[in-house]
Design an enzyme around this catalytic site. Structure first.
Site, PDB file in Angstrom:
ATOM      1  NE  ARG A 231      -4.336  -0.951  -0.079  1.00 60.08           N
ATOM      2  CZ  ARG A 231      -4.475  -1.913  -0.987  1.00 60.08           C
ATOM      3  NH1 ARG A 231      -3.495  -2.211  -1.812  1.00 60.08           N
ATOM      4  NH2 ARG A 231      -5.614  -2.570  -1.108  1.00 60.08           N
ATOM      5  CG  HIS A 279      -3.301  -0.215  -6.920  1.00 64.47           C
ATOM      6  ND1 HIS A 279      -3.644   0.349  -5.720  1.00 64.47           N
ATOM      7  CD2 HIS A 279      -3.474  -1.557  -6.751  1.00 64.47           C
ATOM      8  CE1 HIS A 279      -4.020  -0.595  -4.865  1.00 64.47           C
ATOM      9  NE2 HIS A 279      -3.921  -1.771  -5.477  1.00 64.47           N
TER      10      HIS A 279
HETATM   11  P1  NDP Z   1      -1.781 -11.260   4.479  1.00 64.31           P
HETATM   12  O1  NDP Z   1      -2.732 -10.740   5.483  1.00 64.31           O
HETATM   13  O2  NDP Z   1      -1.885 -12.692   4.054  1.00 64.31           O
HETATM   14  O3  NDP Z   1      -0.289 -11.037   4.977  1.00 64.31           O
HETATM   15  C1  NDP Z   1       0.139  -9.836   5.526  1.00 64.31           C
HETATM   16  C2  NDP Z   1       1.582  -9.998   5.978  1.00 64.31           C
HETATM   17  O4  NDP Z   1       2.050  -8.745   6.464  1.00 64.31           O
HETATM   18  C3  NDP Z   1       1.725 -11.016   7.114  1.00 64.31           C
HETATM   19  O5  NDP Z   1       2.905 -11.755   6.978  1.00 64.31           O
HETATM   20  C4  NDP Z   1       1.795 -10.103   8.350  1.00 64.31           C
HETATM   21  O6  NDP Z   1       2.498 -10.649   9.459  1.00 64.31           O
HETATM   22  C5  NDP Z   1       2.587  -8.942   7.765  1.00 64.31           C
HETATM   23  N1  NDP Z   1       2.397  -7.752   8.594  1.00 64.31           N
HETATM   24  C6  NDP Z   1       1.261  -7.082   8.879  1.00 64.31           C
HETATM   25  N2  NDP Z   1       1.507  -6.068   9.728  1.00 64.31           N
HETATM   26  C7  NDP Z   1       2.817  -6.119  10.003  1.00 64.31           C
HETATM   27  C8  NDP Z   1       3.677  -5.359  10.841  1.00 64.31           C
HETATM   28  N3  NDP Z   1       3.214  -4.343  11.582  1.00 64.31           N
HETATM   29  N4  NDP Z   1       4.979  -5.709  10.893  1.00 64.31           N
HETATM   30  C9  NDP Z   1       5.459  -6.742  10.181  1.00 64.31           C
HETATM   31  N5  NDP Z   1       4.699  -7.508   9.355  1.00 64.31           N
HETATM   32  C10 NDP Z   1       3.404  -7.189   9.276  1.00 64.31           C
HETATM   33  O7  NDP Z   1      -1.910 -10.286   3.211  1.00 64.31           O
HETATM   34  P2  NDP Z   1      -1.646 -10.623   1.680  1.00 64.31           P
HETATM   35  O8  NDP Z   1      -0.296 -11.192   1.530  1.00 64.31           O
HETATM   36  O9  NDP Z   1      -2.779 -11.386   1.123  1.00 64.31           O
HETATM   37  O10 NDP Z   1      -1.705  -9.147   1.052  1.00 64.31           O
HETATM   38  C11 NDP Z   1      -0.836  -8.131   1.496  1.00 64.31           C
HETATM   39  C12 NDP Z   1      -1.217  -6.770   0.912  1.00 64.31           C
HETATM   40  O11 NDP Z   1      -0.929  -6.685  -0.470  1.00 64.31           O
HETATM   41  C13 NDP Z   1      -2.705  -6.402   0.960  1.00 64.31           C
HETATM   42  O12 NDP Z   1      -3.115  -6.011   2.249  1.00 64.31           O
HETATM   43  C14 NDP Z   1      -2.769  -5.259  -0.043  1.00 64.31           C
HETATM   44  O13 NDP Z   1      -2.531  -4.030   0.611  1.00 64.31           O
HETATM   45  C15 NDP Z   1      -1.624  -5.578  -1.007  1.00 64.31           C
HETATM   46  N6  NDP Z   1      -2.105  -5.893  -2.357  1.00 64.31           N
HETATM   47  C16 NDP Z   1      -1.748  -5.082  -3.404  1.00 64.31           C
HETATM   48  C17 NDP Z   1      -2.153  -5.367  -4.673  1.00 64.31           C
HETATM   49  C18 NDP Z   1      -1.711  -4.562  -5.830  1.00 64.31           C
HETATM   50  O14 NDP Z   1      -2.191  -4.768  -6.957  1.00 64.31           O
HETATM   51  N7  NDP Z   1      -0.757  -3.645  -5.638  1.00 64.31           N
HETATM   52  C19 NDP Z   1      -2.998  -6.538  -4.960  1.00 64.31           C
HETATM   53  C20 NDP Z   1      -3.285  -7.344  -3.810  1.00 64.31           C
HETATM   54  C21 NDP Z   1      -2.856  -7.010  -2.559  1.00 64.31           C
HETATM   55  P3  NDP Z   1       1.969 -12.006  10.169  1.00 64.31           P
HETATM   56  O15 NDP Z   1       2.359 -13.108   9.199  1.00 64.31           O
HETATM   57  O16 NDP Z   1       2.737 -12.054  11.423  1.00 64.31           O
HETATM   58  O17 NDP Z   1       0.495 -11.860  10.339  1.00 64.31           O
HETATM   59  C1  OXD Z   2      -5.406  -4.653  -3.602  1.00 62.75           C
HETATM   60  C2  OXD Z   2      -5.966  -5.366  -4.702  1.00 62.75           C
HETATM   61  O1  OXD Z   2      -5.646  -5.008  -2.458  1.00 62.75           O
HETATM   62  O2  OXD Z   2      -5.834  -4.884  -5.844  1.00 62.75           O
HETATM   63  O3  OXD Z   2      -4.680  -3.696  -3.881  1.00 62.75           O
HETATM   64  O4  OXD Z   2      -6.536  -6.420  -4.506  1.00 62.75           O
END
Ligand code: NDP
Ligand code: OXD
Length: 316
Positions: A231, A279
């Protein structure tokens, strides 16, 4: 028929409605926000929905996000906390994200920006310094559904891969770090930093000048790189630009920004060592996600628990 509200301002609703109909003909998916339709909606499928809309659906049993990140929904205080919010975890999305991340890591590792520039100038020149992947340290911030897949595929390509998460995680062949205590050690061994973090109060503004300065700059690549597809709120784009300009960063790839669309006048667009994409790292594909959500609604109607429910306190 089960009434489903679709609300994704700016997206074309037609393919979604068609794919929901194919996935489960008993779902009556409607874009109508007339009070009578909101009053009957049993489920909602949304992407960045109109503020306050979901709070006006008294019979809602669950909300399904049409993307992965839920930060824009969690800010809506009108949604009753008891209604489960489900995010996307689907191979279609995961594979797309891994493609984008691997593309960006290889772009910087193989100096693709330099070679494209030279091609435009019709210049035949080996820029040198072509280290093996096995000598390059890549570090992923976020080891969830998306980060862990990218980490394992980068490992298969031979990179020295590490990951950082909030709580301890273990992945075969990947060095892992966690929490605030593990962050500096993780950064100190990382030349190519990839962020695939959700936006939460803890991750907001994390990738700033101070964090960038902690990356390893004397590794095989001879410089540090930042790649962000999580993000935009987790990065300070002005700090990334300043680091590109003063050499603290050798390159960056950014798919997400604090403000989207990102203003055309910002200088980072024209930086020779930056890759900017709008994005699009992993688009939501209607056919795949309608199948996933229809399957979840089917589970819920059968009295089974929903999967991938967001923890609203944690924020992801
Ligand atoms: P998940 O919820 O599966 O994983 C999130 C990861 O981030 C976990 O490993 C979590 O740790 C870690 N995390 C969260 N907060 C912290 C913190 N404070 N410190 C350290 N690590 C942290 O999410 P996804 O992998 O499914 O997706 C991640 C993000 O990707 C989405 O939230 C979205 O914002 C982004 N995204 C972007 C897209 C794009 O097109 N650019 C498309 C899809 C998603 P823990 O394992 O300990 O819980
Ligand atoms: C996001 C998506 O979370 O595109 O950014 O799914």
């Amino acid at each position: 028929m089960t009434k489903v509200l679709y609300n994704a301002p700016g997206w074309d609703a037609a393919p979604w409605i068609e794919h929901f109909r194919t996935a489960d003909p008993s779902l009556a998916v409607s874009v109508s926000t007339a009070p009578a339709d909101l009053a009957e909606a049993a489920y909602a499928v949304v992407w960045r929905p109109e503020a306050g809309l979901l709070g006006r659906c008294p019979k809602l049993k669950a909300i399904f996000n049409l993307g992965v990140g839920v930060d824009s929904i969690l800010t809506d205080q009108t949604i009753p906390p008891a209604i489960p919010l489900v995010r996307v975890v689907d191979p279609n999305m995961t594979e797309r994200m891994t493609e984008w991340i691997v593309l960006q890591v290889l772009t910087h590792h193989r100096r693709a920006l330099r070679y494209m520039e030279q091609q435009r100038a019709r210049r035949w020149h080996d820029v040198g310094n072509q280290p093996a992947a096995s000598s390059v340290a890549v570090g992923l911030m976020g080891l969830g559904a998306l980060g862990s897949d990218a980490a394992l595929k980068l490992k298969t390509l031979g990179f020295k891969v590490a990951g950082w998460s909030r709580t301890p995680r273990s992945l075969p062949g990947i060095e892992t770090f966690h929490g605030a205590d593990g962050l500096d050690r993780f950064l100190a061994r990382t030349e190519v930093l990839v962020s695939i973090l959700p936006l939460t109060p803890e991750t907001r503004g994390l990738i700033d000048r101070r964090l960038i300065a902690k990356l390893k700059r004397d590794g095989a690549l001879g410089g540090a790189y930042v790649i962000n597809a999580g993000r935009g709120g987790s990065q300070v784009t002005d700090d990334i630009l300043a680091a590109l300009n003063d050499g603290t960063l050798a390159g960056a790839s950014l798919d997400v920004f604090e403000q989207e669309p990102w203003p055309a006048e910002h200088s980072i667009w024209a930086h020779p060592n930056a890759v900017i994409t709008p994005h699009v790292a992993a688009d939501s594909e209607p056919a795949a996600l309608a199948r996933y959500i229809a399957g979840q609604i089917g589970r819920h109607r059968a009295g089974k628990p929903l999967e991938n429910v967001v923890d609203r306190v944690r924020g992801y």
